[in-house]
Every structure is written in structure tokens, then in C-alpha cells.
Design an enzyme around this catalytic site. Structure first.
Site, PDB file in Angstrom:
ATOM      1  CE1 TYR A 108      -3.227   2.898   0.454  1.00  0.00           C
ATOM      2  CE2 TYR A 108      -2.659   2.987   2.770  1.00  0.00           C
ATOM      3  CZ  TYR A 108      -3.323   3.503   1.679  1.00  0.00           C
ATOM      4  OH  TYR A 108      -4.084   4.638   1.837  1.00  0.00           O
ATOM      5  CG  ASP A 149      -3.809   1.798  -3.380  1.00  0.00           C
ATOM      6  OD1 ASP A 149      -3.341   2.385  -4.379  1.00  0.00           O
ATOM      7  OD2 ASP A 149      -4.577   2.335  -2.557  1.00  0.00           O
TER       8      ASP A 149
END
Length: 258
Positions: A108, A149
Site C-alpha cells: 500500500y 494499491d
DNA sequence: ATGGCTGAGCTACTCAGA
């Protein structure tokens, strides 16, 4: 072997959506980002009931990543890179697939906005450290999967209106170059490798009817080391979960490997 | 086109996201 990556924007607020999605999509491994909870509050039992083990690197309120897996994974690593802000953003593990040992890296990446602040500097430092670490890893093991992500819009086609993002922390050339640097270590952006000119998104803002107008961006990615390219069966962005009640602002990306 | 939604922590409102 179905491996799926999904920024769920809180695992606890989204637990019913996630369970329904798992029943529909039956991943072998589900890589979660933005779980927004510490380890002790992670819904391990809910996933256990569905037949999954949980490997969690949580944090109170923000960030947090986890791997949900039907198979037992080895060498779980919550210290992949040094994080100056002690944020939980990477969990890595080893998967045995036939004779290959695959390093799974679930990430992330910091958002980095606004660009003229220390948040942007943090993103750059973070990415530099990550790239350096992956470079070392790939020298030892040429079977690597990085998913998550990335908070990076790789190319102009990957956002509904590039002009709006060309000076944003997600679309700036300086940041997109980091993505290329990572790929140049010996990876393919699996979605773009399989879809040369298609425009699909993995994220739509909650505001201003972005989903309804399809004002989205492609910022969630699967990078597969070149050694594993022949193992790709399919790659798919599944936009269905974004259309449900109480959705995450991201939607899952689904990889099948043989 | 910026922060108009959303979630966490907490219980009024800030911080963070992209």
C-alpha cells in the site's frame, strides 16, 4: 491459482462485502490493503469460517495490509522496508507453486498529496527504498509477484482526465518514473501486458458521482517478474464490488496463474 | 475540479484518503 488484490478501505466496515465477494470469486489468496485496524481487531475468525488463514500487518486507524490464504504461506515478513513513519504498508510471504518458490509482496504505497509537502517527500523516499529492496530480492529469487494499491497512474490512458492529475502525486512524471524503474528491474504490469490499449479503472472517488460517470483511475496493479510471465492465465479488473451497497472506493483486480 | 464522501477514533470533530 487465483490471486486477488483489493484495497478494501477498512476490513471491519467492509466485512460483509468481502465475505460475499470471496464466496463469488473464490480466491486462493486475497491480498488486502487499507484494512484500517490493528492485528487484535482483525476478523480472523470470519475468514477462518470460509477456509482462509490470515496473515496480518495492521495499524490503528490507518493503513494496514493483510494476506488471506487457503494455503499456508512461509516466511511472513512485516519488515520489508524501513518506514520512517512506522506505517504498516508491506507484507511479504513465500508461496510454493509446483517447483517454484514465489515471493508475494503486498503493498500500500503512500498517497503523497499534496505535492508540495512532506507527504510527497515521504512517498518518494518510500518508493526509492522499496525499489532498492526489490532489486536485491530479484537477484536471489527471480519469481516475484508485487501487488496492491500503488497510488500511481502509470500512463495517460490510466485515468479519465490526465490533465487533472499530471501534477498530482499519483500522476506526476517523477512518480510514474519510479513505477517504470520498478518495472525495469524485470517485471510486467500484468494488466497492461495483456490489454495494450484498453481503458479500465480500479478506483473511483466517493464524491460527485465519480462511479456513475466512470471518472476513475487505474492505480491498483499486479507486477509479475519476467520469469513468471508464461504462468499467466488471466488478469481481470472486477468492477462489480464497486457497484454494491457500502462499497470500497477501490475494486479488486484478479490474477490467475497456472 | 477540489475535497462536495467515507471511515476511524470517539462521542465533536479532526485526520486521512486520491
Amino acid at each position: 491459482m487465483k490471486i486477488i488484490s483489493w484495497n478494501v478501505n477498512s476490513v471491519r466496515a467492509r466485512i460483509e462485502n468481502i465475505k460475499n465477494y470471496i464466496k463469488d470469486s473464490t480466491p486462493d489468496i486475497l491480498l488486502l490493503q487499507e484494512i484500517k485496524t490493528q492485528n487484535e481487531n482483525f476478523p480472523i475468525d470470519e475468514f477462518k469460517k470460509l477456509g482462509y488463514l490470515s496473515y496480518v500487518f495492521g495499524q490503528k486507524s490507518y493503513n494496514g495490509v493483510a494476506i488471506i490464504s487457503k494455503l499456508e504461506l512461509d516466511n511472513i515478513n512485516n519488515n520489508f522496508i524501513e518506514d520512517d513513519l512506522k506505517q504498516s504498508r508491506v507484507i511479504a510471504a513465500e508461496l510454493k507453486l509446483k517447483k517454484k518458490k514465489i515471493e508475494l509482496i503486498n503493498i500500500y504505497v503512500p498517497n503523497g498529496n499534496p505535492v508540495d509537502t512532506e507527504k510527497y517527500e515521504y512517498k518518494k523516499v518510500w518508493l526509492n527504498r522499496f525499489i532498492t529492496k526489490v532489486k536485491k530480492k530479484i537477484q536471489k529469487n527471480s519469481n516475484i509477484l508485487i501487488a496492491g494499491d500503488f497510488n500511481i497512474i502509470p500512463e495517460e490512458i490510466d485515468v479519465h482526465d490526465f490533465k487533472r492529475y499530471e501534477n498530482d502525486a499519483l500522476g506526476r512524471l517523477e512518480i510514474r518514473k519510479k513505477y517504470r524503474e520498478l518495472i525495469n528491474l524485470g517485471f510486467k504490469d500484468v494488466y497492461r501486458f495483456k490489454n495494450k490499449i484498453k481503458q479500465e479503472f480500479t478506483f473511483w472517488d466517493y464524491f460527485a458521482g465519480s462511479w456513475q460517470k466512470n471518472y476513475g483511475m487505474r492505480i491498483d496493479h499486479f507486477l509479475l517478474s519476467n520469469n513468471l510471465i508464461e504462468n499467466i492465465k488471466s488478469i481481470k479488473i472486477n468492477s462489480k464490488p464497486r457497484s454494491k451497497e457500502k462499497p470500497s472506493d477501490h475494486t479488486p483486480i484478479e490474477l490467475e496463474i497456472i
